[in-house]
Design a protein around this motif. Sequence first.
Motif, short mmCIF file in Angstrom:
data_model
loop_
_atom_site.label_atom_id
_atom_site.label_comp_id
_atom_site.label_asym_id
_atom_site.label_seq_id
_atom_site.Cartn_x
_atom_site.Cartn_y
_atom_site.Cartn_z
N PRO A 67 28.91 -43.88 -26.23
CA PRO A 67 28.85 -42.43 -26.45
C PRO A 67 29.01 -41.70 -25.12
O PRO A 67 28.42 -42.08 -24.11
N GLN A 68 29.83 -40.66 -25.11
CA GLN A 68 30.09 -39.95 -23.87
C GLN A 68 28.86 -39.17 -23.43
O GLN A 68 28.14 -38.59 -24.24
N ASP A 69 28.63 -39.18 -22.12
CA ASP A 69 27.52 -38.42 -21.57
C ASP A 69 27.85 -36.94 -21.61
O ASP A 69 28.88 -36.51 -21.09
N ILE A 70 26.99 -36.18 -22.25
CA ILE A 70 27.14 -34.73 -22.29
C ILE A 70 25.92 -34.11 -21.63
O ILE A 70 24.79 -34.41 -22.00
N ILE A 71 26.16 -33.28 -20.63
CA ILE A 71 25.07 -32.60 -19.93
C ILE A 71 25.05 -31.16 -20.41
O ILE A 71 26.01 -30.41 -20.22
N LYS A 72 23.95 -30.77 -21.04
CA LYS A 72 23.84 -29.43 -21.62
C LYS A 72 23.15 -28.51 -20.63
O LYS A 72 22.03 -28.79 -20.19
N ILE A 73 23.83 -27.41 -20.32
CA ILE A 73 23.36 -26.50 -19.28
C ILE A 73 23.32 -25.07 -19.79
O ILE A 73 24.18 -24.64 -20.55
N SER A 74 22.31 -24.34 -19.33
CA SER A 74 22.24 -22.91 -19.56
C SER A 74 22.00 -22.24 -18.20
O SER A 74 21.23 -22.76 -17.38
N THR A 75 22.66 -21.13 -17.95
CA THR A 75 22.57 -20.52 -16.63
C THR A 75 22.61 -19.00 -16.70
O THR A 75 23.18 -18.42 -17.64
N LEU A 76 22.01 -18.38 -15.71
CA LEU A 76 22.16 -16.94 -15.56
C LEU A 76 23.62 -16.63 -15.25
O LEU A 76 24.29 -17.38 -14.55
N ARG A 77 24.09 -15.51 -15.75
CA ARG A 77 25.50 -15.17 -15.57
C ARG A 77 25.87 -15.02 -14.10
O ARG A 77 27.00 -15.31 -13.69
N SER A 78 24.93 -14.56 -13.29
CA SER A 78 25.25 -14.30 -11.88
C SER A 78 25.62 -15.57 -11.13
O SER A 78 26.23 -15.51 -10.06
N LEU A 79 25.26 -16.75 -11.67
CA LEU A 79 25.63 -18.01 -11.03
C LEU A 79 26.91 -18.60 -11.60
O LEU A 79 27.44 -19.56 -11.06
N SER A 80 27.39 -18.05 -12.70
CA SER A 80 28.46 -18.71 -13.46
C SER A 80 29.85 -18.53 -12.87
O SER A 80 30.79 -19.17 -13.33
N THR A 81 30.01 -17.67 -11.87
CA THR A 81 31.35 -17.47 -11.31
C THR A 81 31.47 -17.92 -9.86
O THR A 81 32.56 -17.87 -9.30
N ARG A 82 30.39 -18.37 -9.27
CA ARG A 82 30.48 -18.75 -7.86
C ARG A 82 29.77 -20.08 -7.60
O ARG A 82 30.39 -21.12 -7.50
N TRP A 83 28.46 -20.06 -7.50
CA TRP A 83 27.72 -21.24 -7.05
C TRP A 83 27.86 -22.42 -8.01
O TRP A 83 28.20 -23.53 -7.60
N LEU A 84 27.61 -22.20 -9.30
CA LEU A 84 27.59 -23.31 -10.25
C LEU A 84 28.95 -23.97 -10.43
O LEU A 84 29.04 -25.21 -10.39
N PRO A 85 30.05 -23.23 -10.63
CA PRO A 85 31.35 -23.91 -10.81
C PRO A 85 31.72 -24.82 -9.64
O PRO A 85 32.24 -25.92 -9.84
#
Length: 298
Positions: free
Chosen positions: A88-106
């Motif tokens: 079974p493929q490893d799936i990592i489920k993540i939730s994040t504040l939007r302010s991180l979604s365009t810079r640090w996290l990607p």
Amino acid sequence: MNFQQLQYLAILAQTENYTQAAKMLHITQPSLTYAIKKLEEQVDLTLFKRVGRNVRLTNSGRIFVKQSMKAINTLNQAVEQAKEAEKPQDIIKISTLRSLSTRWLPFSLKEFLSQYRNRTTPKFQFTSGAVLSQTIVKQLRAEQIDIGFCSKIDNLADIEYYPVYEQQLKFITPLGHPLAAKKAVNLKDTLDYQYITYSKAAGLHVALNQLFSICGGRPQSRFSVDEDEIVAGLVAAGFGVGIVPEMNLLATLPLKQLPIVFPKYRRFIYMATLKAHYQSPAATRFIHYIRQTNHIHY
């Protein structure tokens, strides 16, 4: 000719001794002798010659072994890849504040996944829509996600927080506003202006109230909203001033960003996990990677 015969051939070529090769293969010496003889008959080549109690590859044997080793390696890789595909493929489920979604996290994800060049790459599943820190904690407790990136909510014994990112706050004004001419602001000088403030559900609500208390007052709120983007949009439209986390969106809106010189405030974003939640091997590796590559000093 079969895969087993090629394996026998490789071991015998390595040991140059039937007895040693048979022990390594966990078969009898007569069985090994018979298998090699059948292989020589099938390919119509003499692969080995006797030298005392040992054997040596013939010239044709060396060429055959060299090429057959390539076939063995290819077959071994095919078997490993097929076995990996059944897992079974490893799936990592993540939730994040939007302010991180365009810079640090990607960019953190990109660096993490670069380690998987020769392995099955884990998949990331993100929650969609606007997310508040309180919502992320609820998702963790319901085990809908493995990891959350959010503000820290105090006194939660079941949640483990690790600081990963220091987020700067910006004071923002509409273009043409009296404060837009400044290079930086003291929040004491902004209390007479109407603000776009955060609702109690937002992570910055308590922090900004503390900053205003240090300044000795509290501004009038024109609108109270949950999300950073809504604050920025209302400020850009001229409804008031505001304080938001630094984010890429600000550069696209008709507003002025100013650093805050007083009061000093440091805002941290945390990696949050549920202590009792089982983490898959991929999620465990990702958590370890984030801890190793992000060292925030309070």
